[in-house]
Design a protein around this motif. Sequence first.
Motif, mmCIF file in Angstrom:
data_model
loop_
_atom_site.group_PDB
_atom_site.id
_atom_site.type_symbol
_atom_site.label_atom_id
_atom_site.label_comp_id
_atom_site.label_asym_id
_atom_site.label_seq_id
_atom_site.Cartn_x
_atom_site.Cartn_y
_atom_site.Cartn_z
ATOM 1 N N LYS A 232 45.259 53.938 31.381
ATOM 2 C CA LYS A 232 46.600 53.452 31.041
ATOM 3 C C LYS A 232 46.498 52.066 30.409
ATOM 4 O O LYS A 232 45.576 51.296 30.688
ATOM 5 C CB LYS A 232 47.543 53.420 32.250
ATOM 6 C CG LYS A 232 47.226 52.390 33.333
ATOM 7 C CD LYS A 232 48.107 51.160 33.267
ATOM 8 C CE LYS A 232 47.611 50.082 34.122
ATOM 9 N NZ LYS A 232 47.231 48.913 34.198
ATOM 10 N N VAL B 207 29.380 52.236 39.909
ATOM 11 C CA VAL B 207 30.586 52.758 40.568
ATOM 12 C C VAL B 207 30.200 53.294 41.947
ATOM 13 O O VAL B 207 29.224 54.047 42.070
ATOM 14 C CB VAL B 207 31.211 53.878 39.696
ATOM 15 C CG1 VAL B 207 32.314 54.601 40.442
ATOM 16 C CG2 VAL B 207 31.746 53.292 38.394
ATOM 17 N N VAL C 150 35.006 49.803 33.633
ATOM 18 C CA VAL C 150 35.314 49.528 35.048
ATOM 19 C C VAL C 150 35.852 48.099 35.206
ATOM 20 O O VAL C 150 35.405 47.173 34.525
ATOM 21 C CB VAL C 150 34.029 49.725 35.897
ATOM 22 C CG1 VAL C 150 34.276 49.360 37.356
ATOM 23 C CG2 VAL C 150 33.555 51.176 35.794
ATOM 24 N N ALA D 151 38.646 46.805 34.320
ATOM 25 C CA ALA D 151 39.080 46.344 32.995
ATOM 26 C C ALA D 151 40.592 46.267 32.847
ATOM 27 O O ALA D 151 41.094 45.899 31.801
ATOM 28 C CB ALA D 151 38.520 47.284 31.930
ATOM 29 N N THR E 183 41.641 42.063 40.146
ATOM 30 C CA THR E 183 43.108 41.946 40.110
ATOM 31 C C THR E 183 43.607 40.897 41.125
ATOM 32 O O THR E 183 44.473 40.083 40.769
ATOM 33 C CB THR E 183 43.743 43.340 40.341
ATOM 34 O OG1 THR E 183 43.193 44.238 39.361
ATOM 35 C CG2 THR E 183 45.247 43.308 40.181
#
Length: 293
Positions: free
Chosen positions: A11, A61, A96, A98, A178
Amino acid sequence: MESVKIKAYAKINLHLDVVSKYENGYHEVRTVMQSVSLCDEVEVALNGTGKNSLWCDIPTVPTDEKNSAWRAADMFFERCGLKLGADIRINKRIPVAAGMAGGSTDGAAVFKALNILCKEPLTEDELLELGGKLGADVPFCISGGTKYGDGTGAQLHGFPEMPHCHLVIACGTEGVSTPWAYSVLDGLYGNFADGEYTPSDIDRLKSALVSCDLKSTVDNMYNIFESAVEPHRPDVTRIKNALLESGALGAMMSGSGPSVFGIFENVDQARDAVSVLEAMKIQAFVAEPVKGI
Ligand code: ATP
């Protein structure tokens, strides 16, 4: 063994703003999210063991319960009272950490795949509700398309579709956490205490989308995280400049970054932009908006 393969779309945010901060420390956001054709491929099969297994082609990951796809499987089986396990394979294409909801979309793909494999024990609304418990971006990743999200971002509302265009999505090497990006925002905007910050207008973006006006869409995009992240990630500015010099109508960071997208009318210009970025040792992809359910 029967398996289901799902394209787990990334997204981008056409609009992302913070309205306030809740007492529990979460931020109240307003966002317009768009699914794009850049995707991971997630393949899921049931195993009768009661335990999950996970394989991913990118070694950084996690392949255990730290992976949102694994947690989605656990949550699905628990919600449906099923003592099953899932074998999950992820071919990762979405960069990743991102800001493109890579982990959330893999989790969403596992919810969708398991609901198919288990003969649809959950309705679409129940899947969306379960998705919201895994993460704020997961309900959007389940439903896709162009959606307006408020609250923590998990409350979704219909929004006019993005007009057809070509996107270049690019990402520098240094990821963004984040929580860190939110802490920088809190410092910049006085913890979003009353009156400290006026959220930006979303109506002009909506009108631009209603009239399928790509130029006006681009002119009315907004991401509050650019003010927090761009000073710390010089690649963001380099990528935006390269996209604009290659003919993008506009370029903006997605989510909490550091991924950047450029919007092009012309696919050849988009392809040229990818070559320019790759020559700068920046990972870049051509993509298109994807419709939702
Ligand atoms: P968001 O936009 O939802 O905040 P993001 O796109 O910025 O997320 P992700 O790609 O989801 O970031 O990665 C964030 C962290 O989540 C990574 O550091 C990684 O270790 C962990 N993670 C867990 N599951 C996954 C997954 N399936 N794919 C990628 N990362 C995952």
